[in-house]
Design a protein around this motif. Sequence first.
Motif, PDB file in Angstrom:
ATOM      1  N   VAL A 228      -8.916   1.920 -11.815  1.00 47.20           N
ATOM      2  CA  VAL A 228      -9.312   2.998 -10.931  1.00 47.20           C
ATOM      3  C   VAL A 228     -10.366   2.127 -10.115  1.00 47.20           C
ATOM      4  O   VAL A 228     -11.505   1.848 -10.577  1.00 47.20           O
ATOM      5  N   ILE A 229     -10.206   2.088  -7.910  1.00 52.00           N
ATOM      6  CA  ILE A 229     -11.887   1.296  -8.065  1.00 52.00           C
ATOM      7  C   ILE A 229     -11.755   2.296  -6.880  1.00 52.00           C
ATOM      8  O   ILE A 229     -10.884   2.476  -5.650  1.00 52.00           O
ATOM      9  N   PRO A 230     -12.685   2.868  -6.770  1.00 54.33           N
ATOM     10  CA  PRO A 230     -13.997   3.923  -5.870  1.00 54.33           C
ATOM     11  C   PRO A 230     -14.433   2.891  -4.683  1.00 54.33           C
ATOM     12  O   PRO A 230     -14.533   1.869  -4.796  1.00 54.33           O
ATOM     13  N   ILE A 231     -13.291   3.481  -3.473  1.00 58.27           N
ATOM     14  CA  ILE A 231     -13.456   2.891  -2.197  1.00 58.27           C
ATOM     15  C   ILE A 231     -13.980   4.249  -1.137  1.00 58.27           C
ATOM     16  O   ILE A 231     -13.362   5.422  -1.440  1.00 58.27           O
ATOM     17  N   SER A 232     -14.523   3.954   0.149  1.00 58.56           N
ATOM     18  CA  SER A 232     -14.186   4.294   0.927  1.00 58.56           C
ATOM     19  C   SER A 232     -14.032   4.177   2.008  1.00 58.56           C
ATOM     20  O   SER A 232     -13.967   3.428   2.806  1.00 58.56           O
ATOM     21  N   ALA A 233     -12.444   3.500   2.698  1.00 63.94           N
ATOM     22  CA  ALA A 233     -11.451   3.438   3.752  1.00 63.94           C
ATOM     23  C   ALA A 233     -12.259   3.048   4.997  1.00 63.94           C
ATOM     24  O   ALA A 233     -13.349   3.114   5.693  1.00 63.94           O
TER      25      ALA A 233
ATOM     26  N   ASN B  55      -2.466   1.508  -4.708  1.00 62.29           N
ATOM     27  CA  ASN B  55      -1.580   3.054  -4.830  1.00 62.29           C
ATOM     28  C   ASN B  55      -3.157   3.994  -3.972  1.00 62.29           C
ATOM     29  O   ASN B  55      -3.991   4.374  -4.900  1.00 62.29           O
ATOM     30  N   VAL B  56      -3.075   4.525  -3.074  1.00 63.78           N
ATOM     31  CA  VAL B  56      -4.215   4.732  -2.150  1.00 63.78           C
ATOM     32  C   VAL B  56      -4.220   6.717  -2.746  1.00 63.78           C
ATOM     33  O   VAL B  56      -2.822   6.587  -2.129  1.00 63.78           O
ATOM     34  N   VAL B  57      -5.510   6.997  -3.129  1.00 66.77           N
ATOM     35  CA  VAL B  57      -5.145   8.472  -3.843  1.00 66.77           C
ATOM     36  C   VAL B  57      -6.147   9.043  -3.087  1.00 66.77           C
ATOM     37  O   VAL B  57      -8.073   7.929  -3.087  1.00 66.77           O
TER      38      VAL B  57
ATOM     39  N   PHE C 183       0.993  -0.951  -0.109  1.00 66.34           N
ATOM     40  CA  PHE C 183       0.200  -0.079  -0.059  1.00 66.34           C
ATOM     41  C   PHE C 183       0.906   1.409   0.265  1.00 66.34           C
ATOM     42  O   PHE C 183       1.813   1.583   1.417  1.00 66.34           O
ATOM     43  N   VAL C 184       0.928   2.092  -0.965  1.00 67.73           N
ATOM     44  CA  VAL C 184       1.633   2.829  -1.280  1.00 67.73           C
ATOM     45  C   VAL C 184       0.687   4.462  -1.343  1.00 67.73           C
ATOM     46  O   VAL C 184      -0.213   4.268  -2.078  1.00 67.73           O
ATOM     47  N   GLY C 185       1.521   5.161  -0.575  1.00 71.41           N
ATOM     48  CA  GLY C 185       0.233   6.777  -0.669  1.00 71.41           C
ATOM     49  C   GLY C 185       0.728   8.257  -0.215  1.00 71.41           C
ATOM     50  O   GLY C 185       1.570   7.610   0.806  1.00 71.41           O
ATOM     51  N   ASN C 186       0.091   9.068   0.129  1.00 73.86           N
ATOM     52  CA  ASN C 186       0.882   9.900   0.785  1.00 73.86           C
ATOM     53  C   ASN C 186       0.256  10.152   1.817  1.00 73.86           C
ATOM     54  O   ASN C 186      -0.864   9.688   2.100  1.00 73.86           O
ATOM     55  N   PRO C 187       0.342  10.998   2.921  1.00 74.52           N
ATOM     56  CA  PRO C 187       0.110  10.984   4.801  1.00 74.52           C
ATOM     57  C   PRO C 187      -0.925  11.686   3.958  1.00 74.52           C
ATOM     58  O   PRO C 187      -1.294  12.168   3.582  1.00 74.52           O
ATOM     59  N   ASN C 188      -1.982  11.207   5.283  1.00 71.32           N
ATOM     60  CA  ASN C 188      -3.302  11.762   5.504  1.00 71.32           C
ATOM     61  C   ASN C 188      -4.523  11.023   4.065  1.00 71.32           C
ATOM     62  O   ASN C 188      -5.045  11.342   4.363  1.00 71.32           O
ATOM     63  N   CYS C 189      -4.202  10.108   3.333  1.00 78.12           N
ATOM     64  CA  CYS C 189      -4.533   9.436   2.115  1.00 78.12           C
ATOM     65  C   CYS C 189      -5.561   8.477   2.554  1.00 78.12           C
ATOM     66  O   CYS C 189      -6.336   7.919   2.192  1.00 78.12           O
ATOM     67  N   GLY C 190      -5.445   8.395   4.052  1.00 79.14           N
ATOM     68  CA  GLY C 190      -6.486   6.865   4.132  1.00 79.14           C
ATOM     69  C   GLY C 190      -6.188   5.523   4.442  1.00 79.14           C
ATOM     70  O   GLY C 190      -7.049   5.069   4.452  1.00 79.14           O
ATOM     71  N   LYS C 191      -4.349   5.800   3.856  1.00 82.25           N
ATOM     72  CA  LYS C 191      -3.882   4.300   3.895  1.00 82.25           C
ATOM     73  C   LYS C 191      -4.089   3.998   4.559  1.00 82.25           C
ATOM     74  O   LYS C 191      -4.026   2.404   5.109  1.00 82.25           O
ATOM     75  N   THR C 192      -3.676   3.866   6.264  1.00 80.81           N
ATOM     76  CA  THR C 192      -3.368   2.918   7.197  1.00 80.81           C
ATOM     77  C   THR C 192      -4.703   3.261   7.230  1.00 80.81           C
ATOM     78  O   THR C 192      -5.096   2.060   8.111  1.00 80.81           O
ATOM     79  N   THR C 193      -6.138   3.702   7.207  1.00 81.71           N
ATOM     80  CA  THR C 193      -7.744   3.498   7.846  1.00 81.71           C
ATOM     81  C   THR C 193      -7.855   2.436   6.747  1.00 81.71           C
ATOM     82  O   THR C 193      -7.922   1.357   7.306  1.00 81.71           O
ATOM     83  N   LEU C 194      -7.386   2.501   5.447  1.00 82.58           N
ATOM     84  CA  LEU C 194      -7.977   1.222   4.594  1.00 82.58           C
ATOM     85  C   LEU C 194      -7.049   0.018   5.527  1.00 82.58           C
ATOM     86  O   LEU C 194      -7.697  -1.353   4.884  1.00 82.58           O
ATOM     87  N   PHE C 195      -6.250   0.096   5.459  1.00 83.32           N
ATOM     88  CA  PHE C 195      -4.730  -1.102   5.944  1.00 83.32           C
ATOM     89  C   PHE C 195      -5.679  -1.724   6.737  1.00 83.32           C
ATOM     90  O   PHE C 195      -6.359  -3.241   6.965  1.00 83.32           O
ATOM     91  N   ASN C 196      -5.756  -0.937   7.914  1.00 84.02           N
ATOM     92  CA  ASN C 196      -6.745  -1.556   9.388  1.00 84.02           C
ATOM     93  C   ASN C 196      -8.186  -2.362   9.008  1.00 84.02           C
ATOM     94  O   ASN C 196      -8.277  -3.551  10.035  1.00 84.02           O
ATOM     95  N   ALA C 197      -9.235  -1.687   8.538  1.00 87.66           N
ATOM     96  CA  ALA C 197      -9.897  -2.612   7.373  1.00 87.66           C
ATOM     97  C   ALA C 197      -9.825  -3.649   7.231  1.00 87.66           C
ATOM     98  O   ALA C 197     -10.465  -4.421   7.491  1.00 87.66           O
ATOM     99  N   LEU C 198      -8.899  -3.717   6.338  1.00 88.85           N
ATOM    100  CA  LEU C 198      -8.608  -4.879   5.700  1.00 88.85           C
ATOM    101  C   LEU C 198      -7.826  -6.151   6.748  1.00 88.85           C
ATOM    102  O   LEU C 198      -8.420  -7.390   6.977  1.00 88.85           O
ATOM    103  N   THR C 199      -7.114  -5.380   7.774  1.00 87.59           N
ATOM    104  CA  THR C 199      -6.209  -6.808   7.997  1.00 87.59           C
ATOM    105  C   THR C 199      -6.885  -6.721  10.006  1.00 87.59           C
ATOM    106  O   THR C 199      -6.530  -7.180  10.325  1.00 87.59           O
ATOM    107  N   GLY C 200      -7.604  -5.719  10.097  1.00 88.99           N
ATOM    108  CA  GLY C 200      -7.854  -6.020  11.236  1.00 88.99           C
ATOM    109  C   GLY C 200      -6.769  -5.317  12.508  1.00 88.99           C
ATOM    110  O   GLY C 200      -6.685  -5.481  13.393  1.00 88.99           O
TER     111      GLY C 200
END
Lengths: 109, 721
Positions: free
Chosen positions: B163-168, B109-111, B30-47
């Motif tokens: 490109v997949i639209p999501i809301s982490a 790439n979390v955008v 998972f690669v992305g800018n700071p504050n892009c919600g990358k870690t939230t997404l990662f938490n949601a996926l991995t618990g």
Amino acid sequence: MKLSEGRIGKSYKILNFEKLAGSTERRLESLGMTPGTTVDILNNKSYGTIILRLRESRYAIGRTITRHVSVEETEGPSLLPLKTSAHLSQKLASRARESADKREGKAHG
Amino acid sequence: MGRFFDRFTYQGEPGEKEPEQTHPDMTVAFVGNPNCGKTTLFNALTGSTLKTANWPGVTVKGKEGSYDFEGNRMALIDLPGTYSLTSYTMEEELTRSLVYSGTADIIINVVDASCLERSLYLTLELLALKKPVVVALNMMDVVEKRGLEIDIHRLAETLGAPVIPISARKRQGLQPLMHAAYHHKECGLDPILHEHDFDDGMAQKHAENVMVYTRELEDRIDNVQAALEKNFPNAPNPRWIAIKLLEGDKTLCKEYPLEIALLKGGVQSGIEAQGAPESAQQKSLEQRFIRERYDFIQDIIHECVFNNHAVALRSDKADRILTNKYFAIPIFLAIMGLVFFLTFFIGDAIKGVFEQGLDAFDGWIEAFLLSLGASDWVVSLLCDGAISGVGTVLTFLPNIFILFLALAFLEDSGYMSRVAYIMDSIMGRLGLSGRAFIPMILGFGCTVPAVLSTATLESRRDKRRVMLVSSFMSCSARLPIYILFSGLFFAHFAAFVAFSMYFFGIVMALFTLSLLHAKDKLGKAKGEDEGRLLIELPDFKMPDAYSIWVYVWEKVKDYIFRAGTVIFVSSLVIWILLNFGPTGYLEEDYATSFAGYLGHFFAPALAPFGSGDWRIAVALLAGISAKEVVVSSLSVLFGVSGAAVGTTTLSASLASIGFGPANALGFMTFVLLYVPCIAAIAAIRSESKSLKFTVQTMVYQMVTAWVIAVLVFNIAQALGL
């Protein structure tokens, strides 16, 4: 003038960086703050620590950086509707010119 | 890349020592800018129990988790937030080498869809590496709320990547994302379908590359690429290397040394003067590359994003007040005041319930053990040693819970990064970046994360200074000590006294920093190393409940865990030291125990600040293992436990040795300033990578604590306390 002297609510065009550490300059540039870019100043404490908007994102930048950035005031906010974006029209023009040059080159060759 | 990278490399070589069943079917980074919600997404996926932070650069090290997609195990790697893939920071270097080396099969790439312009810059850099990339267009809920519309189909065509639209935050689109990631590995790269109506004669390039520069730059890329392919026939992705070489990338320039003539020479950019010195020409070339990328991004946005007007007006309005010249600091202080009000008052109310429960439990166990006919020392070990020690610490859980909840809320809402701006004036006067204030605030929670978060500071000097003073920002483990002592000696002013300990800690930290800054000024010029603030201010948002929960639970769990291990063991050790002496088991005669001897030895040194009692000396010694132990060991030492009504007994015992309010102030000051716990010392050691610095820090803290405590005690006495 320097970015640190910028006034709240005004927009400024970045001219160049002066005596700024290379790493800081590169960080600014990769955020899109290259010479020619327009930034809007949202907040400026009297000593030059500012909040600015750059390419739709907001950043706080310390005066140790803003003192080393030369700018000039420019009209209007950077957030124009994109269809009238200066960048785009410039680019379209330059590409058109390029292709014209090429065709001309072929004709001569 | 060093040690950060080592732990990832094994996944690149299949068929290694890894046991069959644990080897993942594929690795996703998972690669992305700071504050892009990358870690939230990662938490949601991995618990997993990862921390999301709302300021750039907090995820300094990569984290791993796993995800099960239809029976296929995917190893997920969360990389630090980064804005680009140059090689100037650790985060960038780590991300780049991981992507470049092919360690990850797929890059997600979390955008942040609500600020595409900046986010797509990293996307372009990732795509230039020619690795399979899936773009997760995050924050689609925010986009909808703002009325922005994005042509996702066209965006995918332009980028040549799904490109997949999501809301982490809302857990939307996660399944399709992982589905796309899983299948993208097989499909390889998508065709790139730009709108290429420019007849620039580079059709082939457009078909192969997402980003094609203007003719002038492309010609130079071709030249360098040709030279590169001749000299280094095995170089992977020569086009990318050529571009990076032209941009003057230090790492790659060393790896692929080419004739300088190829690389140097300016380009027309319309801004720089011709005939500028070489370094300036190089700079302008790099700037030209960056500008063309951003121009291209604007083209993309022009094609794919609609209604892109009123951006984040609400955040701007909030910022106008929260970062206002006059209001910012009062608001900040009010918010911190509220945090401490919640921690002290609400926390204490709940704590009362816990205490009653503990007393009941202790009494019940004691009765139970006695009914079994257990010997006295067993009952004492369990009830006075273990339960009393661990239990006392556990009753502070409500305070700790509320404090971390508040910190997490401030962090996740986006306010914390404003603090960096607000404090930049004060920190700047101390020669630090405003960002250095954040680790110091974290110090109020626990010194360990505070020290660890100094990794986000750029200069080594800033890091060390913050580490030196971070333990002066009184950690939550010291809170019980203040609550106890101020409660005992300052009845109605208890909360005020406890709060002023925090305030005093801040003053000491600022004093130390300004001393160091003054020393700098006397010495050589301050120059380049001065603190530099450069931080993104994300939009204010309602914090994500799950991320807060993950964060708070991690802290609470850690606290409970420490209560069960370090504190449990120290409670037992202290109990043994107390109840055993050279003559064996002692009955209630602590003075001749091992601890008694140690305490008696150190007590004279503590006498100048009115804590010359051997029992207090023992408690302070024990406090080096963990600050929570100070209270628990005091309660054991003064025989306050179980069914006995806690505080009144302790108060009476302390009064009997002539311990009054002045002594309490001296004691609390010493506790505030003396060396932090073993865990924090270890963190300083590992973060500074210097034993010398660690020892210096400890010596400074001890000396300061002693001197200031003596001063406070004597002043308080002179004032008649």
